[in-house]
Scaffold this active site. Structure first.
Site, PDB file in Angstrom:
ATOM      1  N   GLY A  19       2.697  -1.648 -19.000  1.00 21.95           N
ATOM      2  CA  GLY A  19       1.746  -1.138 -18.023  1.00 21.95           C
ATOM      3  C   GLY A  19       2.350  -1.132 -16.635  1.00 21.95           C
ATOM      4  N   MET A  22       0.373   0.203 -25.435  1.00 23.35           N
ATOM      5  CA  MET A  22       0.628  -1.239 -25.583  1.00 23.35           C
ATOM      6  C   MET A  22      -0.220  -1.869 -26.681  1.00 23.35           C
ATOM      7  SD  MET A  22      -1.207  -2.630 -22.101  1.00 23.35           S
ATOM      8  CE  MET A  22      -2.911  -2.208 -21.686  1.00 23.35           C
ATOM      9  N   LYS A  24       1.958  -7.494 -15.370  1.00 23.32           N
ATOM     10  CA  LYS A  24       1.504  -7.758 -14.005  1.00 23.32           C
ATOM     11  C   LYS A  24       0.188  -7.044 -13.741  1.00 23.32           C
ATOM     12  CE  LYS A  24       2.123  -6.371  -9.270  1.00 23.32           C
ATOM     13  NZ  LYS A  24       0.905  -5.542  -9.372  1.00 23.32           N
ATOM     14  N   HIS A  84      -6.349  -8.391 -16.607  1.00 21.82           N
ATOM     15  CA  HIS A  84      -7.676  -8.540 -15.996  1.00 21.82           C
ATOM     16  C   HIS A  84      -8.543  -7.293 -16.184  1.00 21.82           C
ATOM     17  CE1 HIS A  84      -6.129  -6.938 -11.822  1.00 21.82           C
ATOM     18  NE2 HIS A  84      -6.405  -5.963 -12.653  1.00 21.82           N
TER      19      HIS A  84
END
Length: 342
Positions: free
Chosen positions: A185, A229, A242, A246
């Protein structure tokens, strides 16, 4: 005595009213910052080379003199909020003219700076704000899907430049001994390029969706791979996530982490998963950052299916994904570096 009690109660009520008003009108702070970025106020003040008067500022911003008083009122709020500073001009006719100067927060409003929040401010348009008008309805529904603005990639790239510098300076041990790393990502590859530059021995790869990779510039130092992913992560000594997890629910995070676990060797063979995220209940000595974490948490609640997690919540999703150990390193202010092993 009754009179004094009454005065105290009135004062407390007035304070309570002011506190409530501050919350009601807090959006004005955000919109004023957005206005400052759109006008280029920070750019002018930072490049002027000396304290600048309001008429000079207005001229450089191409603002009509009839708007000078309005500009003064905007600057008064921005100074109060801490994004600029001011001083008195003792050489002015009345010895009381205000001059504006930059401070440590001012560069955050300049797009060309590595650490800036301008793209996030420019995201504050009708499309991104609409979900907030329906927050009460959202609570009564299973899901509320919302579109994301194209400025997200710009904002994430800017944040990546800032975080990459901090990670390299403060957490260099995390990358030592690695021969390869996949930034899952990783967007346009900003973070991966910074790591590759600091650690030339690390072969860096970015995995992201096809349309993101297609809009990214190729580089000799960083390989770009289009993919999902949830389906597959290219093998490497380390996988970096990173500010990715969330965005997702616990269940989806476990799915992503399982793919990451498949991609890296065991701890004994030097493998690890590196996560850069907020840890809500971590005491890092900056109490004022607690509100920022809570604001980000509610932002994730409304705009995505994810959340900002506590320590035990992080440990649980790693355990559920099959990892046997994780280490939390509070070295990046609001965010931490989490290393997970299997």
């Amino acid at each position: 005595m009754d009179s004094l009690d009454g005065e105290c109660q009135s004062l407390e009520l007035l304070k309570a009213q002011a506190h409530t008003w501050n919350h009601i009108f807090s959006f004005i702070n955000s919109m004023s910052l957005k206005c400052a970025v759109e006008l280029g106020i920070a750019d002018i003040i930072l490049t002027h080379g000396k304290p600048i008067s309001l008429p000079e500022l207005a001229t450089k911003l191409s603002i009509a003199p009839t708007r000078n008083n309005d500009l003064r009122r905007l600057m008064r709020l921005l100074v109060f909020s801490g994004f600029f500073a001011r001083k008195r001009d003792g050489n002015s006719p009345d010895h009381d003219e205000e001059l504006y100067i930059p401070n440590t927060l001012s560069p955050l409003l300049v797009k060309e700076k590595d650490a800036n929040v301008s793209s996030f401010l420019l995201m504050l348009d009708q499309m991104s704000l609409n979900p907030w008008y329906n927050l009460s309805s959202w609570f009564k529904q299973d899901k509320l899907a919302t579109p994301l603005d194209g400025l997200v990639n710009e904002g994430m790239a800017s944040d990546a430049r800032f975080v990459a510098k901090l990670v390299v300076e403060e957490c260099g041990e995390v990358f030592k001994g690695l021969r390869s790393l996949v930034d899952v990502g990783g967007g346009t590859g900003t973070m991966a390029r910074a790591i590759a530059e600091a650690y030339p021995q690390v072969k860096c790869t970015v995995l992201d969706l096809p349309h993101v990779v297609a809009s990214s510039e190729a580089s000799e130092a960083v390989q770009l791979v289009a993919g999902d992913m949830f389906q597959y992560v290219p093998p490497a000594d380390a996988v970096l996530l990173k500010w990715v997890l969330h965005d997702w629910s616990d269940e989806d995070c476990v799915k992503i982490l399982k793919r990451c676990k498949e991609a890296v060797p065991s701890k004994e063979e030097g493998g690890k998963v590196i996560v850069i995220e907020m840890v809500v209940d971590l005491d890092i000595g900056f109490p004022e950052l607690a509100e920022t974490r809570l604001l980000f948490d509610v932002q994730m609640m409304v705009h995505a299916t994810g959340k900002q997690r506590k320590k035990h919540e992080w440990r649980k999703i790693f355990t559920d994904a099959g990892f046997t150990d994780c280490k939390i390193i509070p070295a990046l202010g609001l965010r931490s570096v989490i290393e997970a092993y299997h």
